[in-house]
Design an enzyme around this catalytic site. Sequence first.
Site, PDB file in Angstrom:
ATOM      1  N   HIS A 225       0.847  -1.202   0.000  1.00 51.62           N
ATOM      2  CA  HIS A 225       0.000   0.000   0.000  1.00 51.62           C
ATOM      3  C   HIS A 225       0.874   1.239   0.000  1.00 51.62           C
ATOM      4  CE1 HIS A 225       1.106  -0.495   4.225  1.00 51.62           C
ATOM      5  NE2 HIS A 225       0.897   0.808   4.368  1.00 51.62           N
ATOM      6  N   ASP A 227       0.815   5.132   1.950  1.00 53.91           N
ATOM      7  CA  ASP A 227       0.129   5.826   3.034  1.00 53.91           C
ATOM      8  C   ASP A 227      -0.572   7.054   2.445  1.00 53.91           C
ATOM      9  OD1 ASP A 227       1.066   3.888   4.746  1.00 53.91           O
ATOM     10  OD2 ASP A 227       2.764   5.083   5.446  1.00 53.91           O
ATOM     11  N   HIS A 282       4.861   0.315  -0.005  1.00 55.91           N
ATOM     12  CA  HIS A 282       5.579  -0.530   0.954  1.00 55.91           C
ATOM     13  C   HIS A 282       4.668  -1.626   1.492  1.00 55.91           C
ATOM     14  CE1 HIS A 282       3.665   2.798   3.117  1.00 55.91           C
ATOM     15  NE2 HIS A 282       3.577   1.996   4.166  1.00 55.91           N
ATOM     16  N   ARG A 293       7.091  -8.959  16.212  1.00 57.59           N
ATOM     17  CA  ARG A 293       7.635  -7.675  15.770  1.00 57.59           C
ATOM     18  C   ARG A 293       6.586  -6.610  16.043  1.00 57.59           C
ATOM     19  NH1 ARG A 293       7.001  -5.023  10.530  1.00 57.59           N
ATOM     20  NH2 ARG A 293       8.577  -3.394  10.426  1.00 57.59           N
TER      21      ARG A 293
HETATM   22  C1  OGA Z   1       1.685   1.259   8.230  1.00 57.06           C
HETATM   23  C2  OGA Z   1       2.873   0.503   7.773  1.00 57.06           C
HETATM   24  C3  OGA Z   1       4.794  -0.859   8.249  1.00 57.06           C
HETATM   25  C4  OGA Z   1       5.367  -1.688   9.344  1.00 57.06           C
HETATM   26  O1  OGA Z   1       1.349   1.163   9.438  1.00 57.06           O
HETATM   27  O2  OGA Z   1       1.074   1.946   7.384  1.00 57.06           O
HETATM   28  O3  OGA Z   1       3.141   0.520   6.608  1.00 57.06           O
HETATM   29  O4  OGA Z   1       6.527  -2.059   9.185  1.00 57.06           O
HETATM   30  N1  OGA Z   1       3.602  -0.179   8.663  1.00 57.06           N
HETATM   31  O5  OGA Z   1       4.687  -1.936  10.330  1.00 57.06           O
HETATM   32 NI    NI Z   2       2.075   2.089   5.587  1.00 59.90          NI
END
Ligand code: OGA
Ligand code: NI
Length: 347
Positions: A225, A227, A282, A293
């Site tokens: 996605h 942001d 990402h 994690r």
């Molecule tokens: C988000 C995101 C990435 C992660 O919260 O929008 O991309 O590594 N998180 O948690």
């Molecule tokens: Ni994100």
Amino acid sequence: MATLSEAYKEHPPIDPQHIIPLDFQAIRQVPTSHLWPHQTHDEEHAPSSPSSSSIVPVIDLLDPAAGDLIGRACEAWGIFQVVNHGVPSSLLDEVVSEATRLFALPAPVKNRALRTPEGATGYGVARISPFFAQLMWHEGFTIMGSPAAHARLLWPDDYQHFCDVMEKYQEKVKALAHNLFQLLLNYISPSSPAAAAAVEFDGALQLNSYPPCPSPAQTIGLAPHTDTLFLTILHQSSPGLQLFDPAGLRWSAVDHVPGALTVNVGDLLHVLSNGKFRTARHRAVVMSDTTQRVSMACFYGPPVESVVAPVVSPVDGAPAVYRSVGVKEFLNLKALHLDEALDFIRL
Ligand code: OGA
Ligand code: NI
């Protein structure tokens, strides 16, 4: 005045599976609902090759050239990491520890703080969930301002420390966001008075948890996605974040640099920069069958009632590539069309 939280009310998810996370503590095997058949997907869904080294630069904010470096990183990748960012590492550790404490609660306790179908804050699955056929190996907790109302449901006698840590974190990261935003505005438009204007941010803090998974490679933490807002500032407790490299058409791991924060451009900053800054595509992969994690993402955008208009450089004379868009209108486009939202405002 409408808030970000109110803007989310208009598109409630209809299915509880897009709100209530799996009880990961009770699971011994990845259920078919959470299996991601990578092999049958296109290139973009392939797991990253082990050899891919990070293309994301680490920038020292105390470097006098920091403004240029981050501007160039946003043009090339839409993402960078920062050190000497002013958020104390002891505070980063505390946020990780409080988030870990929250996600370690038994599922029925976490579900007391469940996000409502019309709500924006509280415990639940990722908001992008309804766009995907499979579910993600993820649980989240969203905070806007004080988390007290939900924290009280989780720890009736002992919620203050959690709230203090989250509020302190939001305050520190917001100062960093203002700093970075000013540098980026100066980069887009060094001579424009608009660059110096004080900008109000509306924002949210998203705590993410990726529990240990019996077969991490068969699932995904957070699907690909971009942001939505201006800037995201992310802290990850261990590796897992990946960037889609549009040049190499593959996923590249974002190195886990202890103490550094990862900053990425969101759709609305891409629009504001008239397409000059990339909106970083990402995803988060699940890395371990033994370790949880956690990550914490602070999202910052303009007030919901405002309008974002591309800053067109008087120097290069390039025409606007996006039309102006109300923040609320864009949130609606994103809620309906996810990745295609930008297509609706491209000129
Ligand atoms: C988000 C995101 C990435 C992660 O919260 O929008 O991309 O590594 N998180 O948690
Ligand atoms: Ni994100």
